[in-house]
Design a protein around this motif. Structure first.
Motif, PDB file in Angstrom:
ATOM      1  N   PHE A  96      -3.151   3.729  -2.430  1.00 44.32           N
ATOM      2  CA  PHE A  96      -2.864   3.118  -3.734  1.00 44.32           C
ATOM      3  C   PHE A  96      -2.324   1.719  -3.451  1.00 44.32           C
ATOM      4  O   PHE A  96      -1.273   1.562  -2.840  1.00 44.32           O
ATOM      5  CB  PHE A  96      -1.847   3.993  -4.464  1.00 44.32           C
ATOM      6  CG  PHE A  96      -1.637   3.665  -5.911  1.00 44.32           C
ATOM      7  CD1 PHE A  96      -0.354   3.591  -6.436  1.00 44.32           C
ATOM      8  CD2 PHE A  96      -2.705   3.449  -6.759  1.00 44.32           C
ATOM      9  CE1 PHE A  96      -0.148   3.303  -7.786  1.00 44.32           C
ATOM     10  CE2 PHE A  96      -2.513   3.159  -8.102  1.00 44.32           C
ATOM     11  CZ  PHE A  96      -1.228   3.077  -8.613  1.00 44.32           C
ATOM     12  N   TYR A  97      -3.067   0.704  -3.884  1.00 45.58           N
ATOM     13  CA  TYR A  97      -2.700  -0.678  -3.589  1.00 45.58           C
ATOM     14  C   TYR A  97      -2.006  -1.306  -4.789  1.00 45.58           C
ATOM     15  O   TYR A  97      -2.526  -1.297  -5.909  1.00 45.58           O
ATOM     16  CB  TYR A  97      -3.949  -1.491  -3.208  1.00 45.58           C
ATOM     17  CG  TYR A  97      -4.456  -1.127  -1.839  1.00 45.58           C
ATOM     18  CD1 TYR A  97      -5.234   0.013  -1.636  1.00 45.58           C
ATOM     19  CD2 TYR A  97      -4.126  -1.906  -0.729  1.00 45.58           C
ATOM     20  CE1 TYR A  97      -5.677   0.362  -0.376  1.00 45.58           C
ATOM     21  CE2 TYR A  97      -4.571  -1.561   0.544  1.00 45.58           C
ATOM     22  CZ  TYR A  97      -5.348  -0.431   0.702  1.00 45.58           C
ATOM     23  OH  TYR A  97      -5.777  -0.092   1.963  1.00 45.58           O
ATOM     24  N   ARG A 111       0.856  -1.181   0.000  1.00 40.01           N
ATOM     25  CA  ARG A 111       0.000   0.000   0.000  1.00 40.01           C
ATOM     26  C   ARG A 111       0.892   1.229   0.000  1.00 40.01           C
ATOM     27  O   ARG A 111       1.879   1.303   0.731  1.00 40.01           O
ATOM     28  CB  ARG A 111      -0.923   0.038   1.213  1.00 40.01           C
ATOM     29  CG  ARG A 111      -1.802   1.292   1.281  1.00 40.01           C
ATOM     30  CD  ARG A 111      -2.847   1.178   2.367  1.00 40.01           C
ATOM     31  NE  ARG A 111      -2.259   1.008   3.671  1.00 40.01           N
ATOM     32  CZ  ARG A 111      -2.919   0.501   4.718  1.00 40.01           C
ATOM     33  NH1 ARG A 111      -4.179   0.104   4.585  1.00 40.01           N
ATOM     34  NH2 ARG A 111      -2.319   0.399   5.873  1.00 40.01           N
ATOM     35  N   GLN A 112       0.502   2.193  -0.810  1.00 42.14           N
ATOM     36  CA  GLN A 112       1.240   3.454  -0.890  1.00 42.14           C
ATOM     37  C   GLN A 112       0.306   4.574  -0.482  1.00 42.14           C
ATOM     38  O   GLN A 112      -0.678   4.862  -1.150  1.00 42.14           O
ATOM     39  CB  GLN A 112       1.737   3.669  -2.319  1.00 42.14           C
ATOM     40  CG  GLN A 112       2.723   4.791  -2.482  1.00 42.14           C
ATOM     41  CD  GLN A 112       3.327   4.809  -3.878  1.00 42.14           C
ATOM     42  OE1 GLN A 112       2.667   4.482  -4.861  1.00 42.14           O
ATOM     43  NE2 GLN A 112       4.595   5.167  -3.983  1.00 42.14           N
ATOM     44  N   GLY A 138       5.438   6.242   1.595  1.00 43.27           N
ATOM     45  CA  GLY A 138       6.162   5.262   0.799  1.00 43.27           C
ATOM     46  C   GLY A 138       5.380   3.962   0.660  1.00 43.27           C
ATOM     47  O   GLY A 138       4.231   3.850   1.085  1.00 43.27           O
ATOM     48  N   LEU A 139       6.012   2.957   0.073  1.00 43.49           N
ATOM     49  CA  LEU A 139       5.367   1.663  -0.118  1.00 43.49           C
ATOM     50  C   LEU A 139       5.488   0.825   1.143  1.00 43.49           C
ATOM     51  O   LEU A 139       6.598   0.566   1.620  1.00 43.49           O
ATOM     52  CB  LEU A 139       6.006   0.904  -1.288  1.00 43.49           C
ATOM     53  CG  LEU A 139       5.412   1.143  -2.661  1.00 43.49           C
ATOM     54  CD1 LEU A 139       5.871   2.471  -3.208  1.00 43.49           C
ATOM     55  CD2 LEU A 139       5.782   0.012  -3.602  1.00 43.49           C
ATOM     56  N   GLN A 140       4.366   0.390   1.648  1.00 39.46           N
ATOM     57  CA  GLN A 140       4.330  -0.422   2.859  1.00 39.46           C
ATOM     58  C   GLN A 140       3.895  -1.839   2.496  1.00 39.46           C
ATOM     59  O   GLN A 140       2.833  -2.037   1.895  1.00 39.46           O
ATOM     60  CB  GLN A 140       3.339   0.187   3.854  1.00 39.46           C
ATOM     61  CG  GLN A 140       3.193  -0.576   5.150  1.00 39.46           C
ATOM     62  CD  GLN A 140       2.089  -0.004   6.024  1.00 39.46           C
ATOM     63  OE1 GLN A 140       1.084   0.493   5.529  1.00 39.46           O
ATOM     64  NE2 GLN A 140       2.287  -0.060   7.331  1.00 39.46           N
ATOM     65  N   LEU A 141       4.713  -2.829   2.854  1.00 38.37           N
ATOM     66  CA  LEU A 141       4.368  -4.218   2.589  1.00 38.37           C
ATOM     67  C   LEU A 141       3.232  -4.651   3.505  1.00 38.37           C
ATOM     68  O   LEU A 141       3.311  -4.486   4.730  1.00 38.37           O
ATOM     69  CB  LEU A 141       5.589  -5.111   2.801  1.00 38.37           C
ATOM     70  CG  LEU A 141       5.375  -6.606   2.597  1.00 38.37           C
ATOM     71  CD1 LEU A 141       5.075  -6.915   1.126  1.00 38.37           C
ATOM     72  CD2 LEU A 141       6.589  -7.394   3.070  1.00 38.37           C
ATOM     73  N   LEU A 142       2.162  -5.192   2.923  1.00 37.12           N
ATOM     74  CA  LEU A 142       1.017  -5.663   3.700  1.00 37.12           C
ATOM     75  C   LEU A 142       1.050  -7.188   3.876  1.00 37.12           C
ATOM     76  O   LEU A 142       0.928  -7.698   4.982  1.00 37.12           O
ATOM     77  CB  LEU A 142      -0.284  -5.256   3.015  1.00 37.12           C
ATOM     78  CG  LEU A 142      -0.504  -3.767   2.775  1.00 37.12           C
ATOM     79  CD1 LEU A 142      -1.796  -3.541   1.998  1.00 37.12           C
ATOM     80  CD2 LEU A 142      -0.526  -3.014   4.097  1.00 37.12           C
TER      81      LEU A 142
END
Lengths: 112, 111
Positions: free
Chosen positions: B88-89, B37-38, B43-47
């Protein structure tokens, strides 16, 4: 805890004005360092992978370098089409499933 | 060649409604699959990530869940959306330690 810090957060360049983006990292064993380019509203696009200190990769106006603590993305004579957000990510020994840990990115604007 | 698809491209959902985002990969077998998810300024976060069918690992506690019913299909779900789920996924795939290949993303707005 693994950390990735990118600087500057935003950069504005005139066309032809070379510069460098920085990515500093703290990881418990680096498997690889990755650079991506992201255009607004789109998924990141792969640019480079670096695996060991001293390694360099080039593609058109971009050159990525790696040391034991940081990586640089050098942009030579940029053009307006190079405007994008540049993301740095590390793949560490602690990352299960080979997941990438991203920095927040540098937003680059190149003006004519 | 390999391709990755995500849908829908955009989604507007009210708070408390369910969610289902789908990602499919073509042209490769047994990939590692990821949901990121952004959000603005984060930043980009790992889900979630998955190394095989039915194998899901969660990185961040939240009201989201993921499933991998087939080798090249990855689904992100929620029973009740929160405002904080907006973002933003991005779905991505990789083979072992190789680079991650990202999909086009889904823009989710929770109202």
């Amino acid at each position: 805890e693994d950390q990735v810090t990118q600087s500057p957060e935003a950069l504005r360049l005139q066309e032809g004005e070379s510069s460098s983006l920085n990515c500093s990292y703290t990881v418990s064993g680096l498997r690889g360092l990755f650079w991506y380019r992201q255009d607004p509203g789109k998924g990141p696009e792969f640019l480079f992978t670096l695996y060991s200190a001293g390694e360099e990769k080039e593609k058109e106006r971009l050159k990525a370098t790696l040391t034991k603590k940081e990586s640089f993305l050098h942009i030579t004579a940029p053009k307006p089409e190079d405007s994008a957000t540049y993301l740095c990510a590390v793949q560490a020994n602690s990352n299960s499933g080979y997941a990438l840990n991203f920095g927040k990115g540098t937003s680059l604007l190149v003006t004519p | 060649s390999q391709t990755i698809h995500q849908w829908p491209a955009t989604l507007v959902q009210p708070v408390g409604s369910p969610l289902s985002l789908e990602c499919t990969v073509e042209g490769t077998s047994n990939p590692n699959l990821y949901w990121y998810r952004q959000a603005a300024g984060r930043g980009l976060q790992l889900l979630f990530y998955s190394v095989g069918i039915g194998q899901i690992s969660s990185e961040v506690p939240q009201n989201l869940s993921a499933s991998r019913p087939q080798d090249r299909q990855f689904i992100l779900s929620s029973k009740k959306l929160l405002l904080s789920d907006s973002g933003f996924y991005l779905c991505a795939w990789s083979l072992y330690r190789d680079r991650a290949h990202f999909g086009p993303g889904t823009r989710l707005t929770v109202t």
